[in-house]
Design a protein around this motif. Structure first.
Motif, PDB file in Angstrom:
ATOM      1  N   VAL A  45       0.857  -1.185   0.000  1.00 60.90           N
ATOM      2  CA  VAL A  45       0.000   0.000   0.000  1.00 60.90           C
ATOM      3  C   VAL A  45       0.892   1.233   0.000  1.00 60.90           C
ATOM      4  CG1 VAL A  45      -1.795   1.263   1.242  1.00 60.90           C
ATOM      5  CG2 VAL A  45      -1.788  -1.228   1.292  1.00 60.90           C
ATOM      6  N   ASN A  46       0.609   2.166  -0.886  1.00 58.23           N
ATOM      7  CA  ASN A  46       1.350   3.422  -0.890  1.00 58.23           C
ATOM      8  C   ASN A  46       0.924   4.279   0.286  1.00 58.23           C
ATOM      9  OD1 ASN A  46       1.667   6.452  -1.794  1.00 58.23           O
ATOM     10  ND2 ASN A  46       3.088   5.251  -3.030  1.00 58.23           N
ATOM     11  N   GLU A  47       1.874   4.981   0.883  1.00 61.28           N
ATOM     12  CA  GLU A  47       1.541   5.756   2.090  1.00 61.28           C
ATOM     13  C   GLU A  47       0.487   6.832   1.816  1.00 61.28           C
ATOM     14  OE1 GLU A  47       2.414   9.061   2.410  1.00 61.28           O
ATOM     15  OE2 GLU A  47       3.958   9.347   0.881  1.00 61.28           O
ATOM     16  N   LYS A  48       0.348   7.280   0.580  1.00 54.88           N
ATOM     17  CA  LYS A  48      -0.641   8.307   0.261  1.00 54.88           C
ATOM     18  C   LYS A  48      -2.062   7.754   0.341  1.00 54.88           C
ATOM     19  CE  LYS A  48       2.475  11.008  -2.640  1.00 54.88           C
ATOM     20  NZ  LYS A  48       2.756  11.543  -4.006  1.00 54.88           N
ATOM     21  N   SER A  49      -2.222   6.469   0.059  1.00 53.63           N
ATOM     22  CA  SER A  49      -3.557   5.865   0.103  1.00 53.63           C
ATOM     23  C   SER A  49      -3.755   4.966   1.325  1.00 53.63           C
ATOM     24  CB  SER A  49      -3.804   5.047  -1.166  1.00 53.63           C
ATOM     25  OG  SER A  49      -2.820   4.045  -1.325  1.00 53.63           O
ATOM     26  N   LYS A 101      -1.187   8.309   9.583  1.00 52.00           N
ATOM     27  CA  LYS A 101      -2.430   7.596   9.286  1.00 52.00           C
ATOM     28  C   LYS A 101      -2.798   6.567  10.360  1.00 52.00           C
ATOM     29  CE  LYS A 101      -2.307   9.469   5.096  1.00 52.00           C
ATOM     30  NZ  LYS A 101      -2.176   8.616   3.898  1.00 52.00           N
ATOM     31  N   ILE A 102      -1.858   6.260  11.248  1.00 53.05           N
ATOM     32  CA  ILE A 102      -2.085   5.241  12.271  1.00 53.05           C
ATOM     33  C   ILE A 102      -2.803   5.867  13.465  1.00 53.05           C
ATOM     34  CG2 ILE A 102      -0.955   3.592  13.828  1.00 53.05           C
ATOM     35  CD1 ILE A 102       1.374   3.523  11.811  1.00 53.05           C
ATOM     36  N   ALA A 103      -3.801   5.189  13.985  1.00 54.62           N
ATOM     37  CA  ALA A 103      -4.570   5.720  15.109  1.00 54.62           C
ATOM     38  C   ALA A 103      -3.696   5.849  16.351  1.00 54.62           C
ATOM     39  CB  ALA A 103      -5.750   4.806  15.406  1.00 54.62           C
ATOM     40  N   ASP A 104      -3.882   6.918  17.101  1.00 52.23           N
ATOM     41  CA  ASP A 104      -3.156   7.108  18.356  1.00 52.23           C
ATOM     42  C   ASP A 104      -3.532   6.007  19.348  1.00 52.23           C
ATOM     43  OD1 ASP A 104      -2.017   9.345  17.287  1.00 52.23           O
ATOM     44  OD2 ASP A 104      -3.177  10.792  18.466  1.00 52.23           O
ATOM     45  N   LYS A 105      -2.553   5.629  20.156  1.00 50.76           N
ATOM     46  CA  LYS A 105      -2.725   4.623  21.219  1.00 50.76           C
ATOM     47  C   LYS A 105      -3.302   3.305  20.683  1.00 50.76           C
ATOM     48  CE  LYS A 105      -3.047   7.841  25.112  1.00 50.76           C
ATOM     49  NZ  LYS A 105      -1.696   7.479  25.615  1.00 50.76           N
ATOM     50  N   SER A 106      -2.784   2.862  19.530  1.00 48.45           N
ATOM     51  CA  SER A 106      -3.268   1.623  18.927  1.00 48.45           C
ATOM     52  C   SER A 106      -2.178   0.548  18.807  1.00 48.45           C
ATOM     53  CB  SER A 106      -3.821   1.905  17.526  1.00 48.45           C
ATOM     54  OG  SER A 106      -2.801   2.361  16.648  1.00 48.45           O
ATOM     55  N   VAL A 107      -0.933   0.894  19.150  1.00 51.09           N
ATOM     56  CA  VAL A 107       0.200  -0.007  18.932  1.00 51.09           C
ATOM     57  C   VAL A 107       0.685  -0.587  20.264  1.00 51.09           C
ATOM     58  CG1 VAL A 107       2.613  -0.113  18.177  1.00 51.09           C
ATOM     59  CG2 VAL A 107       0.925   1.152  16.817  1.00 51.09           C
ATOM     60  N   ASP A 108       0.890  -1.900  20.289  1.00 49.63           N
ATOM     61  CA  ASP A 108       1.340  -2.583  21.505  1.00 49.63           C
ATOM     62  C   ASP A 108       2.858  -2.658  21.615  1.00 49.63           C
ATOM     63  OD1 ASP A 108      -1.297  -3.880  22.634  1.00 49.63           O
ATOM     64  OD2 ASP A 108      -1.332  -4.244  20.475  1.00 49.63           O
ATOM     65  N   LEU A 109       3.529  -2.705  20.480  1.00 51.13           N
ATOM     66  CA  LEU A 109       4.986  -2.897  20.485  1.00 51.13           C
ATOM     67  C   LEU A 109       5.602  -2.148  19.309  1.00 51.13           C
ATOM     68  CD1 LEU A 109       7.606  -4.299  21.440  1.00 51.13           C
ATOM     69  CD2 LEU A 109       6.931  -6.289  20.077  1.00 51.13           C
ATOM     70  N   LEU A 110       6.618  -1.353  19.607  1.00 50.72           N
ATOM     71  CA  LEU A 110       7.358  -0.612  18.581  1.00 50.72           C
ATOM     72  C   LEU A 110       8.755  -1.200  18.461  1.00 50.72           C
ATOM     73  CD1 LEU A 110       7.731   1.879  16.680  1.00 50.72           C
ATOM     74  CD2 LEU A 110       8.477   3.151  18.720  1.00 50.72           C
ATOM     75  N   ILE A 111       9.112  -1.640  17.261  1.00 44.74           N
ATOM     76  CA  ILE A 111      10.457  -2.131  16.979  1.00 44.74           C
ATOM     77  C   ILE A 111      11.062  -1.238  15.912  1.00 44.74           C
ATOM     78  CG2 ILE A 111      11.822  -4.051  16.074  1.00 44.74           C
ATOM     79  CD1 ILE A 111       9.783  -5.967  17.230  1.00 44.74           C
ATOM     80  N   VAL A 112      12.200  -0.628  16.208  1.00 45.26           N
ATOM     81  CA  VAL A 112      12.805   0.338  15.298  1.00 45.26           C
ATOM     82  C   VAL A 112      14.238  -0.070  14.992  1.00 45.26           C
ATOM     83  CG1 VAL A 112      13.204   2.781  14.833  1.00 45.26           C
ATOM     84  CG2 VAL A 112      11.425   2.114  16.465  1.00 45.26           C
ATOM     85  N   ASP A 113      14.526  -0.177  13.708  1.00 50.27           N
ATOM     86  CA  ASP A 113      15.897  -0.415  13.243  1.00 50.27           C
ATOM     87  C   ASP A 113      16.262   0.742  12.322  1.00 50.27           C
ATOM     88  OD1 ASP A 113      18.348  -1.475  12.612  1.00 50.27           O
ATOM     89  OD2 ASP A 113      17.574  -3.007  11.249  1.00 50.27           O
ATOM     90  N   PRO A 114      16.548   1.913  12.902  1.00 52.14           N
ATOM     91  CA  PRO A 114      16.783   3.101  12.076  1.00 52.14           C
ATOM     92  C   PRO A 114      18.130   3.031  11.377  1.00 52.14           C
ATOM     93  CG  PRO A 114      17.333   3.576  14.354  1.00 52.14           C
ATOM     94  CD  PRO A 114      16.781   2.172  14.334  1.00 52.14           C
ATOM     95  N   PRO A 115      18.343   3.843  10.350  1.00 51.58           N
ATOM     96  CA  PRO A 115      19.677   3.901   9.755  1.00 51.58           C
ATOM     97  C   PRO A 115      20.695   4.311  10.827  1.00 51.58           C
ATOM     98  CG  PRO A 115      18.079   5.094   8.409  1.00 51.58           C
ATOM     99  CD  PRO A 115      17.396   4.759   9.697  1.00 51.58           C
ATOM    100  N   TYR A 116      21.764   3.540  10.947  1.00 53.87           N
ATOM    101  CA  TYR A 116      22.813   3.932  11.872  1.00 53.87           C
ATOM    102  C   TYR A 116      23.521   5.159  11.297  1.00 53.87           C
ATOM    103  CZ  TYR A 116      22.130  -0.791  13.780  1.00 53.87           C
ATOM    104  OH  TYR A 116      21.591  -1.931  14.320  1.00 53.87           O
ATOM    105  N   ASN A 117      24.236   5.876  12.110  1.00 51.06           N
ATOM    106  CA  ASN A 117      24.862   7.123  11.646  1.00 51.06           C
ATOM    107  C   ASN A 117      26.120   6.828  10.828  1.00 51.06           C
ATOM    108  OD1 ASN A 117      25.138   9.819  11.247  1.00 51.06           O
ATOM    109  ND2 ASN A 117      25.967  10.267  13.276  1.00 51.06           N
ATOM    110  N   LEU A 118      25.884   6.166   9.700  1.00 49.46           N
ATOM    111  CA  LEU A 118      26.957   5.763   8.793  1.00 49.46           C
ATOM    112  C   LEU A 118      26.527   6.081   7.363  1.00 49.46           C
ATOM    113  CD1 LEU A 118      27.429   2.151  10.210  1.00 49.46           C
ATOM    114  CD2 LEU A 118      28.975   4.062  10.656  1.00 49.46           C
TER     115      LEU A 118
END
Length: 318
Positions: free
Chosen positions: A24-28, A47-64
């Motif tokens: 799904v494209n983020e615009k739709s 687009k995500i409803a507030d207070k709807s997520v149980d677990l956040l997993i983030v693997d952001p770009p490292y500073n490289l």
């Protein structure tokens, strides 16, 4: 030509139409779950409803400086990287339930920035270090073979399913109480116990070419690593959010473990690879190194795992 044993998912964008049609494209995007969302994470998060997520997993770009198949991330100053970290964190936080948990991956250098920022917004609980046995050595420095995962929670009310993440280890010095094994069992393959997990993980195998989970993504996280996070800090049916989804490891593991997922990724090629992995997961829901409800040490034999599985089934029947 690849070897028949090479299972790496690495088809080009020209062959990705079938799988991109499933994204799904983020615009739709309408905020629904079990979606691979292609496009800008910050737009998709709105687009995500507030207070709807149980677990956040983030693997952001490292500073490289890193090339992610045509999308480049440039190394920044510490201050710039801190601003970037705050930007994505503040965009994610309103989406979390009050009892949600957060895991953030980083290397030793980016952890100096990320750890402090997490502690300013969340309750920082721990820093997991896992052994990443991959990469070349360095001539003038120690080889970098460790990565970190920060564990934080929104509040003091949070989930931690200890029994779901115990590690099966061989007992080197078995101890008896009243003539019976204390906290261990004897099998035909040796003496073992299920131990409480520590914050140092040396049982993770980085995906390689003959593993079905492997893709050509340059910084792909192992399914076993993500499985530990999901099992520890969510229950079946919970919603797991990953705003930097890469080749879809979080989505795939959530699918295999009966969780819902929302995964956002800028690179359409990686989104296609993620959909291919989700397709494969419907045929094979196994997770390397996790069997019979137990995480196994590296190089554990199939016979040892099968014996444990049979023993567990007998106990359930009894």
């Amino acid at each position: 030509m690849k070897s028949p044993r090479n299972k790496t998912i690495d088809f080009p964008i020209e062959q990705a139409e079938k799988y991109l049609s499933l994204c799904v494209n983020e615009k739709s995007y309408d905020g629904s779950v079990n979606q691979i969302v292609t496009g800008d994470a910050f737009s998709g998060l709105k687009k995500i409803a507030d207070k709807s997520v149980d677990l956040l997993i983030v693997d952001p770009p490292y500073n490289l400086a890193k090339n992610f198949h045509g999308l480049n991330f440039k190394a920044q100053s510490q201050d710039e990287y801190a601003k970037y970290t705050l930007k994505w964190l503040d965009a994610c936080l309103p989406k979390l339930k009050d009892n949600a948990s957060v895991y953030v991956c980083c290397d030793w250098k980016s952890s100096l920035v990320i750890g402090g920022i997490l502690s300013s917004r969340l309750i920082l609980r721990n820093r997991i270090t896992w052994q990443r046995e991959k990469g070349r050595g360095a001539k003038s420095n120690w080889k970098n073979s460790m990565e970190d995962v920060f564990f934080a929670t929104v509040s003091d009310d949070y989930k931690f399913n200890l029994d779901a993440v115990k590690v099966r280890r061989r007992v080197l010095a078995p101890y008896n109480a009243d003539g019976k094994p204390k906290d261990w069992e004897s099998t035909t393959e040796g003496k073992f116990r299920n131990t409480c997990p520590s914050n140092f993980w040396d049982d993770i195998s980085v995906p390689y070419w003959s593993m079905a989970e492997n893709t050509a993504h340059p910084t792909q996280k192992p399914e076993k690593l993500i499985a530990k996070l999901i099992l520890a800090s969510s229950n079946e049916g919970d919603v797991v959010l990953d705003p930097f989804a890469g080749s879809g490891t979080t989505a795939v593991v959530a699918e295999k473990l009966n969780r819902k997922f929302i995964c956002l990724e800028r690179n359409p090629l990686y989104c296609a690879w993620a959909q291919k992995r989700l397709e494969n997961a419907k045929e094979d829901s196994s997770i390397q190194g996790y069997e019979g409800g137990v995480f196994w040490e590296k190089n554990t034999t199939a016979e040892q795992r099968q014996h444990h599985e049979k023993r567990s089934k007998r106990h359930k029947k009894a």
